[in-house]
Design an enzyme around this catalytic site. Structure first.
Site, PDB file in Angstrom:
ATOM      1  N   ASP A  67    -132.659  30.030  33.570  1.00 35.38           N
ATOM      2  CA  ASP A  67    -133.961  30.664  33.759  1.00 35.38           C
ATOM      3  C   ASP A  67    -133.901  32.183  33.669  1.00 35.38           C
ATOM      4  OD1 ASP A  67    -132.489  30.877  36.138  1.00 35.38           O
ATOM      5  OD2 ASP A  67    -133.739  29.475  37.222  1.00 35.38           O
ATOM      6  N   ASN A 136    -136.220  24.926  49.283  1.00 38.19           N
ATOM      7  CA  ASN A 136    -137.279  23.910  49.147  1.00 38.19           C
ATOM      8  C   ASN A 136    -136.886  22.814  48.150  1.00 38.19           C
ATOM      9  OD1 ASN A 136    -137.425  25.207  46.706  1.00 38.19           O
ATOM     10  ND2 ASN A 136    -139.551  25.851  46.882  1.00 38.19           N
ATOM     11  N   HIS A 138    -135.685  23.298  45.077  1.00 36.78           N
ATOM     12  CA  HIS A 138    -135.853  23.577  43.642  1.00 36.78           C
ATOM     13  C   HIS A 138    -134.509  23.642  42.918  1.00 36.78           C
ATOM     14  CE1 HIS A 138    -135.975  28.253  44.267  1.00 36.78           C
ATOM     15  NE2 HIS A 138    -134.789  27.912  43.818  1.00 36.78           N
ATOM     16  N   GLU A 143    -140.109  24.149  40.905  1.00 40.09           N
ATOM     17  CA  GLU A 143    -140.552  24.091  42.289  1.00 40.09           C
ATOM     18  C   GLU A 143    -141.083  22.694  42.605  1.00 40.09           C
ATOM     19  OE1 GLU A 143    -139.811  26.515  44.068  1.00 40.09           O
ATOM     20  OE2 GLU A 143    -140.230  28.454  43.138  1.00 40.09           O
TER      21      GLU A 143
HETATM   22  C1  F6R Z   1    -130.852  30.371  39.532  1.00 32.16           C
HETATM   23  C2  F6R Z   1    -131.619  29.185  39.855  1.00 32.16           C
HETATM   24  C3  F6R Z   1    -132.036  28.814  41.253  1.00 32.16           C
HETATM   25  C4  F6R Z   1    -130.961  29.053  42.294  1.00 32.16           C
HETATM   26  C5  F6R Z   1    -131.491  28.725  43.693  1.00 32.16           C
HETATM   27  C6  F6R Z   1    -130.482  29.030  44.765  1.00 32.16           C
HETATM   28  O1  F6R Z   1    -130.610  30.465  38.154  1.00 32.16           O
HETATM   29  O2  F6R Z   1    -131.949  28.511  38.952  1.00 32.16           O
HETATM   30  O3  F6R Z   1    -132.417  27.460  41.274  1.00 32.16           O
HETATM   31  O4  F6R Z   1    -129.844  28.270  42.006  1.00 32.16           O
HETATM   32  O5  F6R Z   1    -132.651  29.465  43.941  1.00 32.16           O
HETATM   33  O6  F6R Z   1    -130.305  30.408  44.850  1.00 32.16           O
HETATM   34  P1  F6R Z   1    -129.127  31.044  45.685  1.00 32.16           P
HETATM   35  O7  F6R Z   1    -127.866  30.626  45.040  1.00 32.16           O
HETATM   36  O8  F6R Z   1    -129.337  32.533  45.582  1.00 32.16           O
HETATM   37  O9  F6R Z   1    -129.268  30.528  47.081  1.00 32.16           O
END
Ligand code: F6R
Length: 242
Positions: A67, A136, A138, A143
């Site tokens: 992303d 959450n 994701h 989401e």
């Molecule tokens: C990042 C991504 C997100 C993260 C998730 C966890 O490319 O796709 O899904 O993996 O938000 O983020 P952290 O690792 O910062 O807790």
């Protein structure tokens, strides 16, 4: 889903690095699906170490990222382009032309999504996909409420995701409201998936995931429909699992 519980963040990172390096050893032209965020930083440190000292080369490896924020240019300090460059790409021998991340400032976001999905189809299949998980549930920026058959799409970030990512930006107003993300179906096309989770803040998401209930309310739950997923989770993130 294979569940591997380890002591802490360092052990999670080392375990994940072992699997990535095994993949690259067996296929020097492997296609890796990569994530940003705090979770994979330790993994990337291990991979850099392996590139420098263990003879693991990425010169023919391709990398596709999950992303990118919409509205941030490649060289913005908080763009995922910058993140990947600083935390991995500039420190290993991967070729810049073999790294793919959605363009955060496209003329048309919809066209960028179509083009990025086509890129993944062309360079793919992803042999090994690395994922983190949001508080959450994701995955990527998919989401809760995202359909399981979604492909690369524009996402409106939820309040909780904007709050989690907010501290990296100078003001709240600067935190992007939208992103481009691989869809859930795009992610599930990966041949093998490693989901990483560390720390107490992920405990609720891991508890929810390990109920095995597949629902749009919990995007990570779609991983139960894939037959080659390994969850590497540390004790803090596993603490609510009975
Ligand atoms: C990042 C991504 C997100 C993260 C998730 C966890 O490319 O796709 O899904 O993996 O938000 O983020 P952290 O690792 O910062 O807790």
């Amino acid at each position: 889903m294979k569940v591997v519980v380890v002591d802490n963040y360092e052990a999670m990172s080392a375990e994940a690095a072992k699997l990535v390096e095994e993949k690259v050893r067996e296929n020097q032209e492997a296609v890796l699906g990569l994530a940003t965020g705090s979770t994979p930083i330790g993994l990337y440190k291990n991979l850099i170490e392996g590139n420098k000292t263990r003879g693991i080369s990425y010169k023919d490896v391709k990398a596709v990222n999950l992303d990118e924020y919409l509205g941030l240019s490649q060289d913005h300090s908080q763009s995922y382009h910058t993140f990947m460059k600083e935390n991995l790409f500039s420190q290993i021998d991967i070729k810049p032309e073999n790294t793919y991340i959605p363009n955060g400032i496209p003329a048309s976001a919809e066209e960028e999504c179509t083009d990025y999905e086509a890129v993944i189809t062309k360079v793919g299949p992803v042999n090994l996909q690395i994922l983190g998980i949001g508080t959450n549930g994701h995955i990527g920026f998919n989401e809760p409420g995202t359909p399981g058959d979604s492909i690369t799409h524009v996402v409106e970030l939820t309040k909780s995701t904007r709050e989690s990512n907010g501290p990296n930006f100078e003001t709240e107003a600067e935190v992007p409201t939208h992103a481009i993300s691989m869809g859930i179906q795009t992610i599930l096309k990966g041949e093998e998936i490693i989901l990483l989770a560390s720390g107490e803040s992920k405990a609720e998401a891991i508890k929810m995931l390990l109920t095995k209930k597949v629902t749009e309310d919990n995007p990570a739950s779609f991983l139960w429909t894939h037959d080659n997923v390994t969850l590497i989770v540390d004790k803090d993130a596993y603490q609510l699992v009975k």
